[in-house]
Design an enzyme around this catalytic site. Sequence first.
Site, PDB file in Angstrom:
ATOM      1  N   ARG A  24      -9.079  -4.353   8.918  1.00 16.38           N
ATOM      2  CA  ARG A  24      -7.938  -3.767   9.612  1.00 16.38           C
ATOM      3  C   ARG A  24      -7.290  -2.703   8.757  1.00 16.38           C
ATOM      4  NH1 ARG A  24      -2.146  -4.974   8.202  1.00 16.38           N
ATOM      5  NH2 ARG A  24      -2.545  -6.301   6.445  1.00 16.38           N
ATOM      6  N   HIS A  75      -5.400 -11.312   1.775  1.00 18.62           N
ATOM      7  CA  HIS A  75      -4.213 -10.747   2.402  1.00 18.62           C
ATOM      8  C   HIS A  75      -4.123 -10.998   3.907  1.00 18.62           C
ATOM      9  CE1 HIS A  75      -0.841  -8.119   2.833  1.00 18.62           C
ATOM     10  NE2 HIS A  75      -1.482  -7.224   3.539  1.00 18.62           N
ATOM     11  N   GLU A 125       0.833  -1.197   0.000  1.00 11.88           N
ATOM     12  CA  GLU A 125       0.000   0.000   0.000  1.00 11.88           C
ATOM     13  C   GLU A 125       0.875   1.257   0.000  1.00 11.88           C
ATOM     14  OE1 GLU A 125      -3.313  -0.307   2.526  1.00 11.88           O
ATOM     15  OE2 GLU A 125      -3.285   1.803   3.083  1.00 11.88           O
TER      16      GLU A 125
HETATM   17  C1  LIG Z   1       2.936  -9.626   1.969  1.00 11.96           C
HETATM   18  C2  LIG Z   1       2.438  -9.030   3.231  1.00 11.96           C
HETATM   19  C3  LIG Z   1       2.790  -7.745   3.592  1.00 11.96           C
HETATM   20  C4  LIG Z   1       2.350  -7.202   4.788  1.00 11.96           C
HETATM   21  N1  LIG Z   1       2.699  -5.918   5.092  1.00 11.96           N
HETATM   22  C5  LIG Z   1       2.279  -5.397   6.270  1.00 11.96           C
HETATM   23  C6  LIG Z   1       2.604  -4.064   6.635  1.00 11.96           C
HETATM   24  O1  LIG Z   1       3.253  -3.338   5.890  1.00 11.96           O
HETATM   25  N2  LIG Z   1       2.199  -3.602   7.821  1.00 11.96           N
HETATM   26  C7  LIG Z   1       1.498  -4.378   8.697  1.00 11.96           C
HETATM   27  O2  LIG Z   1       1.173  -3.910   9.770  1.00 11.96           O
HETATM   28  N3  LIG Z   1       1.171  -5.647   8.369  1.00 11.96           N
HETATM   29  C8  LIG Z   1       1.541  -6.169   7.187  1.00 11.96           C
HETATM   30  N4  LIG Z   1       1.181  -7.447   6.865  1.00 11.96           N
HETATM   31  C9  LIG Z   1       0.561  -8.299   7.857  1.00 11.96           C
HETATM   32  C10 LIG Z   1       1.611  -8.789   8.832  1.00 11.96           C
HETATM   33  O3  LIG Z   1       2.798  -9.066   8.135  1.00 11.96           O
HETATM   34  C11 LIG Z   1       1.203 -10.052   9.552  1.00 11.96           C
HETATM   35  O4  LIG Z   1      -0.064  -9.920  10.073  1.00 11.96           O
HETATM   36  C12 LIG Z   1       2.158 -10.347  10.694  1.00 11.96           C
HETATM   37  O5  LIG Z   1       3.491 -10.335  10.251  1.00 11.96           O
HETATM   38  C13 LIG Z   1       1.839 -11.658  11.351  1.00 11.96           C
HETATM   39  O6  LIG Z   1       2.827 -11.937  12.302  1.00 11.96           O
HETATM   40  P1  LIG Z   1       2.679 -13.135  13.310  1.00 11.96           P
HETATM   41  O7  LIG Z   1       3.844 -13.076  14.216  1.00 11.96           O
HETATM   42  O8  LIG Z   1       1.339 -13.122  13.904  1.00 11.96           O
HETATM   43  O9  LIG Z   1       2.740 -14.442  12.392  1.00 11.96           O
HETATM   44  P2  LIG Z   1       3.849 -15.011  11.346  1.00 11.96           P
HETATM   45  O10 LIG Z   1       4.909 -14.050  11.038  1.00 11.96           O
HETATM   46  O11 LIG Z   1       3.063 -15.572  10.221  1.00 11.96           O
HETATM   47  O12 LIG Z   1       4.511 -16.173  12.134  1.00 11.96           O
HETATM   48  C14 LIG Z   1       3.870 -17.388  12.400  1.00 11.96           C
HETATM   49  C15 LIG Z   1       4.855 -18.307  13.054  1.00 11.96           C
HETATM   50  O13 LIG Z   1       4.182 -19.442  13.553  1.00 11.96           O
HETATM   51  C16 LIG Z   1       4.893 -20.605  13.235  1.00 11.96           C
HETATM   52  N5  LIG Z   1       3.931 -21.688  13.174  1.00 11.96           N
HETATM   53  C17 LIG Z   1       2.723 -21.693  12.565  1.00 11.96           C
HETATM   54  N6  LIG Z   1       2.097 -22.859  12.770  1.00 11.96           N
HETATM   55  C18 LIG Z   1       2.912 -23.601  13.543  1.00 11.96           C
HETATM   56  C19 LIG Z   1       2.817 -24.912  14.100  1.00 11.96           C
HETATM   57  N7  LIG Z   1       1.752 -25.671  13.908  1.00 11.96           N
HETATM   58  N8  LIG Z   1       3.855 -25.366  14.823  1.00 11.96           N
HETATM   59  C20 LIG Z   1       4.955 -24.591  15.027  1.00 11.96           C
HETATM   60  N9  LIG Z   1       5.079 -23.353  14.537  1.00 11.96           N
HETATM   61  C21 LIG Z   1       4.075 -22.874  13.804  1.00 11.96           C
HETATM   62  C22 LIG Z   1       5.596 -20.286  11.946  1.00 11.96           C
HETATM   63  O14 LIG Z   1       6.752 -21.070  11.820  1.00 11.96           O
HETATM   64  C23 LIG Z   1       5.940 -18.816  12.142  1.00 11.96           C
HETATM   65  O15 LIG Z   1       7.175 -18.708  12.830  1.00 11.96           O
HETATM   66  C24 LIG Z   1       1.574  -7.975   5.648  1.00 11.96           C
HETATM   67  C25 LIG Z   1       1.193  -9.246   5.276  1.00 11.96           C
HETATM   68  C26 LIG Z   1       1.562  -9.749   4.047  1.00 11.96           C
HETATM   69  C27 LIG Z   1       1.000 -11.052   3.613  1.00 11.96           C
END
Ligand SMILES: Cc1cc2nc3c(=O)[nH]c(=O)nc-3n(C[C@H](O)[C@H](O)[C@H](O)COP(=O)(O)OP(=O)(O)OC[C@H]3O[C@@H](n4cnc5c(N)ncnc54)[C@H](O)[C@@H]3O)c2cc1C
Lengths: 241, 575
Positions: B386, B351, B253
């Site tokens: 969001r 997304h 974005e």
């Molecule tokens: C391309 C893209 C760009 C984005 N850009 C932005 C942005 O600019 N600004 C913003 O605010 N948000 C953005 N978002 C959203 C944001 O990136 C995500 O919501 C956020 O990074 C999620 O982080 P998280 O720590 O919750 O999960 P994740 O980073 O997805 O981590 C999940 C973790 O869980 C582990 N895991 C999952 N299942 C299991 C299991 N069963 N056993 C063991 N481990 C497991 C995985 O190994 C991983 O380490 C973007 C999303 C996308 C798709």
Amino acid sequence: MSEVTFKILRYDPKTDKKPHVEQFKVPTKSGMTVLDGLYYIQEHLDGSLAFRSSCRAGVCGSCAMHINGTYRLACETQISALNSATIKVRPMAHLPVMKDLFVDMDPFWEKFKHIKPYLIPGDEPAEKERLQTTDERAHLDRIIDCILCGACFASCTVNNYDEEYLGPAALLKAQRFFSDSRDAAIEERMDLVDGEHGVWRCHTIFNCQEVCPKEIDITGSIAVLKRNMVANRWSPSLKKQ
Amino acid sequence: MRYHQVVVVGGGLAGLRAALELNKRNVKVAVVSKVHPLRSHSVEAQGGINASLGNHPRGSHDSPELHAFDTVKGSDYLADQKAALRLTEDAPKRVREMEHWGVPFSRTPDGKIAQRPFGGAGFPRTCFASDKTGHVLLHTLFEQCVKYEQASERGEMVIYDEQIVTGLVVDEGVCHGVIVWNFQTGEIDVIKSEAVIFATGGAGRIFGKTTNALVSTGLGMAIPYWGGVPIKDFEFVQFHPTTLFGTNILMTEGARGEGGFLLNNEGERFLANYDDSSKAMEVAPRDIVARNMTREIDEGRGFEDEYLHLDLRHLGREKILERLPGIRDLAMKFVHVDPIEAPIPVQPGMHYTMGGIDTDETGASRVPGFYAAGECGCVSVHGANRLGGNSMLETIVYGAIAGDSAAQFVLDGGSGKVPDEKIFDDAKNRELARLEGMFNGGNENPADIKDELESTMNRKCWVFREENTLQEGIEKIEELRERYKNITLNSSGLRLNFDLLWALELGGNLTMAEVMIKGAARRKESRGSQFRTDYPTRDDAKWLEHTLAYYAQDGPRFEASDVDLSIWEPKERKY
Ligand SMILES: Cc1cc2nc3c(=O)[nH]c(=O)nc-3n(C[C@H](O)[C@H](O)[C@H](O)COP(=O)(O)OP(=O)(O)OC[C@H]3O[C@@H](n4cnc5c(N)ncnc54)[C@H](O)[C@@H]3O)c2cc1C
Ligand code: SF4
Ligand code: FES
């Protein structure tokens, strides 16, 4: 629909005496990447094929492997761009194979951890953010793009004969902190990259730089690191003489 | 059996931030992650992270209250208002803390953290590091974890990577640990703990056209759901307006925030033709832009009936290279387009999952000892939609909060229930039997089921929804759920078996797809990201409530829960 032949170096140290090449015929379509091809094999031809992937966008660093003559990220390498009816794939060198293209990354991470890869500031943090001028920040451009894929490490010939050599990625990381106006552990980190397995081992062969998918000036950064160490360490004593 | 006071499942931003908080409180923590933490989906985030720092001249009046209001309004009033306010109140502190830990944010001329405009706010509030903000945030958090790992002598912080959690150990409604599949060795093991925090990320891979990493599957939400934890508001899915045609890789974005245009096949900035986007144009909220793009394509003003153009050319070479280098790189590599010279082909793509594991404002679920944070969780701060830049913020704010409350829970003596050791052996044996059972199936190739699931969700549960197509989708998913029972795996053993891993992920995807599409069919209104062509308006009288889905064998059982509206009165959402 056309077709390519994947020739994959396969090896499972638990069951195989030695590595061998296996061939798979894979139908291609426009925009298809080497990673897509590997998935096609895993899903339709041989479910036992092992390789890593995550982002499929060239940013997570999971999928570096040797493809048609050089190290590349499988996910951002389009089959059409290889201009070849055969796609030869083998795992990264200098890292023990666990199965097929799936290597043990621990030696790589150990070296990364060795250089204390975290900001060590000299002061207590400000109430708000620490200030950094745009010029100071510009020193970090490119160098922070490293995705720790290991391609440079696998390509480095010094690793052939010195297993303990820290390797390009770890040295680059050290230089990343040397270049950061907020970091104060210059002396401490110099000790960590000094020595016969450290920065001096780099023979400026440029292999790392050639394979880096992020096109980082790794060799140049290591040269700067060397220069700074000479300036910081030896020039004062030279001056004293 | 391993023991750690707290197990954090997930090595993305939320998981690592939670682990650091536990460490700060001297609680021994293990992070279990199915991929190395740096390979987590978080590393892909591009555009930035919101905080009312007021560093930009046009945003100097910004405050947590303004940020919270924008968040609540953006959510179409389904966000819990006190939770949203907590998000924005903690934001400056958490973002600056990341800077203190070493994040190389882009800077303003006076050396402060730079901010750019994002949709849903009238001025620059999104802190960024060029277009690689997730990359630098995740690398920095991981670096801090390495620091603590190195400093800890008695295992205060341990990271187990390439180990997959496949189930919870729940006894009499209390969570006592997780079942772990060590992917590299093939062992099945239990980690016993006083508390478990899930930070398993989003579930984009339920769909085919998604910006999410291949590892962002429904399994991380399905595991607690199967274990009795309800899923909240899962029908709400954010469709990002600009994803690359072909691979659906994200074009941030930020590209529009920096001034990029969206053009139809007549070269027209078509957003001007729609009431809800004519004012904010390209930086109108994502749901609005994605809908108007879909209309434009459906009405024949797209290219190849599939995509539109994102034009950056007028920004000039210098600005593109400085602010959007990653975008340029991706466009050149994946569609052979250099945005300096030509427009980028883009289409809306799945997304973000607004919904997820139901938690309260402390990250706690209804099951004692079980917490969730980050994209897998649902507090809810995003409600029905969001704002860009708020989800990474949620990972570090609520990651820290969940870490802190789990620490408090443990230090206060935990659930007080001492489980019989037998439950751990039983859990492990049951899991071994279940996994081994997956090798004796029928004749269905899981890859076929996966393809059919993805195309069903792409077609039946997309930007515009309607009763008949939703029902068709439901029928199809119920069919796939049955066919899944007969899958066949062509690789044996538990060590490094990707065949089995993807089959498990598919099971999670099927479960969560069913929760999503049934939730979408149940909610007979349009709100935020959910647009029902047969119920085109928001209906506060009937539907201003959270959806809760509880696991049952023949499909989810739905309930509702109240939305916290204690600060602002719901109004029509207009930009
Ligand atoms: C391309 C893209 C760009 C984005 N850009 C932005 C942005 O600019 N600004 C913003 O605010 N948000 C953005 N978002 C959203 C944001 O990136 C995500 O919501 C956020 O990074 C999620 O982080 P998280 O720590 O919750 O999960 P994740 O980073 O997805 O981590 C999940 C973790 O869980 C582990 N895991 C999952 N299942 C299991 C299991 N069963 N056993 C063991 N481990 C497991 C995985 O190994 C991983 O380490 C973007 C999303 C996308 C798709
Ligand atoms: S320097 Fe380049 S090749 Fe080496 S690990 Fe980093 S991104 Fe990979
Ligand atoms: S899969 Fe992430 S770099 Fe290739």
